[in-house]
Write an enzyme that holds these catalytic residues in place. Structure first.
Site: not given
Length: 267
Positions: A13-14, A77, A155, A191, A193
Protein backbone atom coordinates in the site's frame (compact mmCIF):
# COMPACT_ATOMS: atom_id res chain seq x y z
CA UNK A 1 5.60 -24.44 -8.69
CA UNK A 2 6.91 -25.63 -5.31
CA UNK A 3 6.25 -23.18 -2.49
CA UNK A 4 8.34 -23.21 0.70
CA UNK A 5 6.32 -23.15 3.96
CA UNK A 6 8.01 -19.91 5.04
CA UNK A 7 7.40 -18.07 1.72
CA UNK A 8 5.56 -14.93 2.85
CA UNK A 9 2.45 -13.14 1.62
CA UNK A 10 3.35 -9.63 0.49
CA UNK A 11 0.90 -6.78 1.15
CA UNK A 12 1.53 -3.45 -0.57
CA UNK A 13 0.00 0.00 0.00
CA UNK A 14 1.02 3.64 -0.12
CA UNK A 15 0.74 3.82 3.68
CA UNK A 16 -0.93 1.99 6.58
CA UNK A 17 -4.34 1.53 4.92
CA UNK A 18 -3.50 -1.99 3.80
CA UNK A 19 -3.51 -3.07 7.44
CA UNK A 20 -7.31 -3.20 7.08
CA UNK A 21 -6.73 -5.89 4.41
CA UNK A 22 -3.96 -7.63 6.35
CA UNK A 23 -6.10 -8.14 9.49
CA UNK A 24 -8.76 -10.50 8.02
CA UNK A 25 -6.10 -12.33 5.97
CA UNK A 26 -4.04 -12.94 9.09
CA UNK A 27 -7.11 -14.21 10.92
CA UNK A 28 -7.77 -16.65 8.06
CA UNK A 29 -4.13 -17.81 7.78
CA UNK A 30 -2.67 -17.28 11.26
CA UNK A 31 0.75 -18.90 10.66
CA UNK A 32 1.46 -17.24 7.30
CA UNK A 33 4.66 -15.20 7.14
CA UNK A 34 3.78 -11.58 6.40
CA UNK A 35 5.70 -8.79 4.68
CA UNK A 36 3.79 -5.49 4.71
CA UNK A 37 5.25 -2.85 2.39
CA UNK A 38 4.29 0.83 2.39
CA UNK A 39 5.52 3.36 -0.17
CA UNK A 40 6.03 6.10 2.41
CA UNK A 41 8.29 8.03 0.01
CA UNK A 42 5.47 8.14 -2.56
CA UNK A 43 2.57 8.65 -0.12
CA UNK A 44 -0.19 9.68 -0.75
CA UNK A 45 -1.23 8.01 -4.01
CA UNK A 46 -4.70 9.56 -4.20
CA UNK A 47 -3.37 12.94 -5.39
CA UNK A 48 -0.90 11.49 -7.93
CA UNK A 49 -1.46 11.10 -11.67
CA UNK A 50 -2.38 7.79 -13.24
CA UNK A 51 0.93 7.78 -15.15
CA UNK A 52 2.98 8.20 -11.97
CA UNK A 53 1.21 5.32 -10.21
CA UNK A 54 1.30 3.03 -13.26
CA UNK A 55 5.08 3.48 -13.44
CA UNK A 56 5.93 3.49 -9.74
CA UNK A 57 3.92 0.56 -8.39
CA UNK A 58 5.19 -2.25 -10.70
CA UNK A 59 8.80 -1.10 -10.20
CA UNK A 60 8.50 -1.17 -6.41
CA UNK A 61 6.72 -4.52 -6.35
CA UNK A 62 9.41 -5.96 -8.59
CA UNK A 63 12.07 -4.96 -6.04
CA UNK A 64 10.02 -6.29 -3.13
CA UNK A 65 9.43 -9.65 -4.82
CA UNK A 66 13.12 -9.94 -5.61
CA UNK A 67 14.06 -9.28 -1.97
CA UNK A 68 11.39 -11.25 -0.06
CA UNK A 69 10.36 -14.00 -2.54
CA UNK A 70 6.66 -14.05 -1.60
CA UNK A 71 4.24 -16.76 -2.71
CA UNK A 72 1.61 -14.13 -3.54
CA UNK A 73 1.26 -10.34 -3.58
CA UNK A 74 -1.74 -8.29 -2.51
CA UNK A 75 -2.08 -4.71 -3.72
CA UNK A 76 -3.88 -3.55 -0.58
CA UNK A 77 -4.67 -0.15 -2.07
CA UNK A 78 -7.71 0.76 -4.16
CA UNK A 79 -5.94 3.55 -6.05
CA UNK A 80 -2.96 1.38 -7.03
CA UNK A 81 -5.25 -1.53 -7.91
CA UNK A 82 -7.62 0.41 -10.15
CA UNK A 83 -4.68 1.98 -12.03
CA UNK A 84 -1.72 -0.43 -11.92
CA UNK A 85 -3.03 -3.98 -11.32
CA UNK A 86 -2.65 -5.15 -14.92
CA UNK A 87 0.85 -3.63 -15.16
CA UNK A 88 1.89 -5.45 -11.98
CA UNK A 89 0.46 -8.79 -13.13
CA UNK A 90 2.38 -8.43 -16.40
CA UNK A 91 5.61 -7.70 -14.53
CA UNK A 92 5.50 -10.44 -11.85
CA UNK A 93 5.48 -14.23 -12.08
CA UNK A 94 3.45 -14.79 -8.90
CA UNK A 95 -0.31 -14.39 -8.30
CA UNK A 96 -1.36 -10.80 -7.61
CA UNK A 97 -4.62 -9.92 -5.82
CA UNK A 98 -6.06 -6.45 -6.24
CA UNK A 99 -8.42 -4.43 -4.05
CA UNK A 100 -11.54 -3.11 -5.73
CA UNK A 101 -14.34 -0.96 -4.30
CA UNK A 102 -17.06 -3.08 -2.62
CA UNK A 103 -19.81 -1.70 -4.86
CA UNK A 104 -21.54 -5.06 -5.38
CA UNK A 105 -22.17 -5.73 -1.65
CA UNK A 106 -23.25 -2.12 -1.11
CA UNK A 107 -25.83 -2.43 -3.90
CA UNK A 108 -27.09 -5.70 -2.43
CA UNK A 109 -27.41 -4.21 1.06
CA UNK A 110 -28.85 -0.77 0.25
CA UNK A 111 -32.55 -0.50 1.09
CA UNK A 112 -32.90 3.12 -0.03
CA UNK A 113 -31.07 2.40 -3.34
CA UNK A 114 -28.74 5.31 -2.63
CA UNK A 115 -25.18 4.54 -1.61
CA UNK A 116 -21.90 6.39 -1.57
CA UNK A 117 -18.40 5.56 -2.77
CA UNK A 118 -15.89 7.26 -0.50
CA UNK A 119 -12.30 6.96 -1.71
CA UNK A 120 -9.35 8.99 -2.89
CA UNK A 121 -9.73 11.48 -5.73
CA UNK A 122 -7.76 9.12 -7.98
CA UNK A 123 -9.99 6.12 -7.23
CA UNK A 124 -13.43 7.71 -7.50
CA UNK A 125 -12.70 9.11 -10.99
CA UNK A 126 -11.62 5.74 -12.46
CA UNK A 127 -13.65 4.18 -15.33
CA UNK A 128 -13.42 0.93 -13.34
CA UNK A 129 -15.74 2.47 -10.74
CA UNK A 130 -18.15 3.47 -13.54
CA UNK A 131 -18.24 -0.13 -14.75
CA UNK A 132 -18.84 -1.58 -11.27
CA UNK A 133 -21.62 0.94 -10.60
CA UNK A 134 -23.29 0.19 -13.95
CA UNK A 135 -22.99 -3.56 -13.46
CA UNK A 136 -24.12 -3.85 -9.84
CA UNK A 137 -25.93 -0.61 -9.02
CA UNK A 138 -27.83 0.22 -12.20
CA UNK A 139 -31.04 0.83 -10.19
CA UNK A 140 -29.23 2.92 -7.56
CA UNK A 141 -28.07 6.47 -7.15
CA UNK A 142 -24.31 6.06 -6.71
CA UNK A 143 -22.66 9.09 -5.13
CA UNK A 144 -18.89 9.59 -5.12
CA UNK A 145 -16.50 11.71 -3.11
CA UNK A 146 -12.72 11.82 -2.77
CA UNK A 147 -11.08 12.76 0.53
CA UNK A 148 -7.34 13.13 0.90
CA UNK A 149 -7.82 14.47 4.45
CA UNK A 150 -9.44 11.20 5.59
CA UNK A 151 -6.36 9.26 4.41
CA UNK A 152 -4.21 11.53 6.60
CA UNK A 153 -6.64 11.03 9.52
CA UNK A 154 -6.16 7.25 9.35
CA UNK A 155 -2.38 7.62 9.31
CA UNK A 156 -2.55 10.01 12.28
CA UNK A 157 -4.80 7.61 14.19
CA UNK A 158 -2.29 4.77 13.87
CA UNK A 159 0.50 7.09 15.03
CA UNK A 160 -1.55 7.75 18.18
CA UNK A 161 -2.13 11.44 17.43
CA UNK A 162 -5.25 13.40 18.49
CA UNK A 163 -7.93 13.42 15.79
CA UNK A 164 -10.13 16.23 14.50
CA UNK A 165 -13.72 14.86 14.21
CA UNK A 166 -14.48 17.52 11.58
CA UNK A 167 -12.40 15.58 9.03
CA UNK A 168 -14.78 12.59 9.13
CA UNK A 169 -17.82 14.91 9.08
CA UNK A 170 -16.51 16.75 6.01
CA UNK A 171 -15.78 13.48 4.19
CA UNK A 172 -19.29 12.12 4.80
CA UNK A 173 -20.96 15.38 3.90
CA UNK A 174 -19.12 15.32 0.58
CA UNK A 175 -21.58 12.50 -0.19
CA UNK A 176 -24.61 13.56 1.87
CA UNK A 177 -24.74 17.08 0.42
CA UNK A 178 -25.12 15.75 -3.14
CA UNK A 179 -28.64 15.34 -4.64
CA UNK A 180 -30.22 12.27 -3.03
CA UNK A 181 -27.50 12.09 -0.39
CA UNK A 182 -29.96 12.53 2.48
CA UNK A 183 -31.32 9.04 1.62
CA UNK A 184 -27.90 7.34 1.53
CA UNK A 185 -27.86 4.23 3.74
CA UNK A 186 -24.60 2.51 2.70
CA UNK A 187 -21.07 3.80 2.14
CA UNK A 188 -18.38 1.91 0.24
CA UNK A 189 -15.03 2.55 1.92
CA UNK A 190 -13.12 2.58 -1.37
CA UNK A 191 -9.76 3.36 0.18
CA UNK A 192 -8.10 0.80 2.42
CA UNK A 193 -7.26 3.56 4.89
CA UNK A 194 -10.92 4.28 5.57
CA UNK A 195 -11.92 1.12 7.50
CA UNK A 196 -9.31 2.21 10.05
CA UNK A 197 -11.48 5.28 10.78
CA UNK A 198 -14.89 3.60 10.36
CA UNK A 199 -15.66 4.35 14.01
CA UNK A 200 -15.04 8.06 13.41
CA UNK A 201 -17.19 8.01 10.25
CA UNK A 202 -20.06 6.25 12.04
CA UNK A 203 -19.91 8.82 14.84
CA UNK A 204 -20.08 11.63 12.25
CA UNK A 205 -23.10 10.20 10.38
CA UNK A 206 -26.34 12.20 10.84
CA UNK A 207 -28.36 8.97 10.64
CA UNK A 208 -27.42 5.26 10.88
CA UNK A 209 -25.67 3.92 7.79
CA UNK A 210 -23.68 0.84 6.91
CA UNK A 211 -20.05 0.76 5.79
CA UNK A 212 -18.60 -1.94 3.53
CA UNK A 213 -15.10 -2.73 2.30
CA UNK A 214 -13.29 -5.62 0.66
CA UNK A 215 -11.10 -7.08 3.41
CA UNK A 216 -13.00 -10.31 4.05
CA UNK A 217 -13.35 -11.03 0.34
CA UNK A 218 -9.63 -10.62 -0.22
CA UNK A 219 -8.88 -13.01 2.67
CA UNK A 220 -11.07 -15.62 0.96
CA UNK A 221 -9.30 -14.99 -2.35
CA UNK A 222 -5.88 -15.49 -0.73
CA UNK A 223 -7.08 -18.76 0.82
CA UNK A 224 -8.35 -19.95 -2.57
CA UNK A 225 -5.12 -19.09 -4.41
CA UNK A 226 -2.92 -20.77 -1.79
CA UNK A 227 -5.00 -23.89 -1.10
CA UNK A 228 -2.84 -26.99 -0.86
CA UNK A 229 0.32 -24.99 -0.15
CA UNK A 230 2.38 -25.70 2.99
CA UNK A 231 2.44 -23.20 5.86
CA UNK A 232 4.69 -22.83 8.92
CA UNK A 233 3.63 -24.66 12.09
CA UNK A 234 3.53 -21.51 14.21
CA UNK A 235 3.18 -17.75 13.69
CA UNK A 236 6.33 -15.66 13.27
CA UNK A 237 6.90 -11.92 13.62
CA UNK A 238 6.03 -10.04 10.45
CA UNK A 239 8.08 -7.40 8.66
CA UNK A 240 7.00 -3.85 7.78
CA UNK A 241 8.95 -2.34 4.89
CA UNK A 242 8.95 1.38 4.10
CA UNK A 243 10.44 3.22 1.14
CA UNK A 244 11.31 6.01 3.58
CA UNK A 245 11.82 5.58 7.32
CA UNK A 246 11.60 8.70 9.49
CA UNK A 247 9.91 9.74 12.73
CA UNK A 248 6.44 9.15 11.24
CA UNK A 249 7.20 5.49 10.57
CA UNK A 250 8.90 5.10 13.95
CA UNK A 251 5.71 6.44 15.58
CA UNK A 252 3.80 3.58 13.93
CA UNK A 253 5.73 0.85 15.78
CA UNK A 254 3.08 0.15 18.48
CA UNK A 255 0.27 -0.03 15.88
CA UNK A 256 2.35 -2.22 13.56
CA UNK A 257 3.14 -4.58 16.45
CA UNK A 258 -0.60 -4.94 17.13
CA UNK A 259 -0.90 -6.32 13.57
CA UNK A 260 1.99 -8.75 14.15
CA UNK A 261 4.62 -6.61 12.40
CA UNK A 262 7.53 -6.45 14.81
CA UNK A 263 10.37 -5.46 12.49
CA UNK A 264 10.82 -2.39 10.27
CA UNK A 265 12.96 -2.59 7.11
CA UNK A 266 13.83 0.13 4.60
CA UNK A 267 13.57 -0.49 0.87
Amino acid sequence: MTVAPDAPILFFDSGVGGLSILAPARAALPTARIVYAADSAGFPYGTKSEAEIAARVPALLGRLVERYRPRLAVIACNTASTIALQHVRAALDIPVVGTVPAIKPAALLSKSRVFGVLGTDATVRQPYVDRLAAEHGADCIVLRHGSAALVQLAEAKLRGEPLDPQVARDALHGLIDQPGGDRMDMVVLACTHFPLVEQELAAAAPHPMGFVHGGEGIARRIQYLTQGQPWPDAPAPGIAVFTRVDEKQEALRPALASYGLDRIDAL
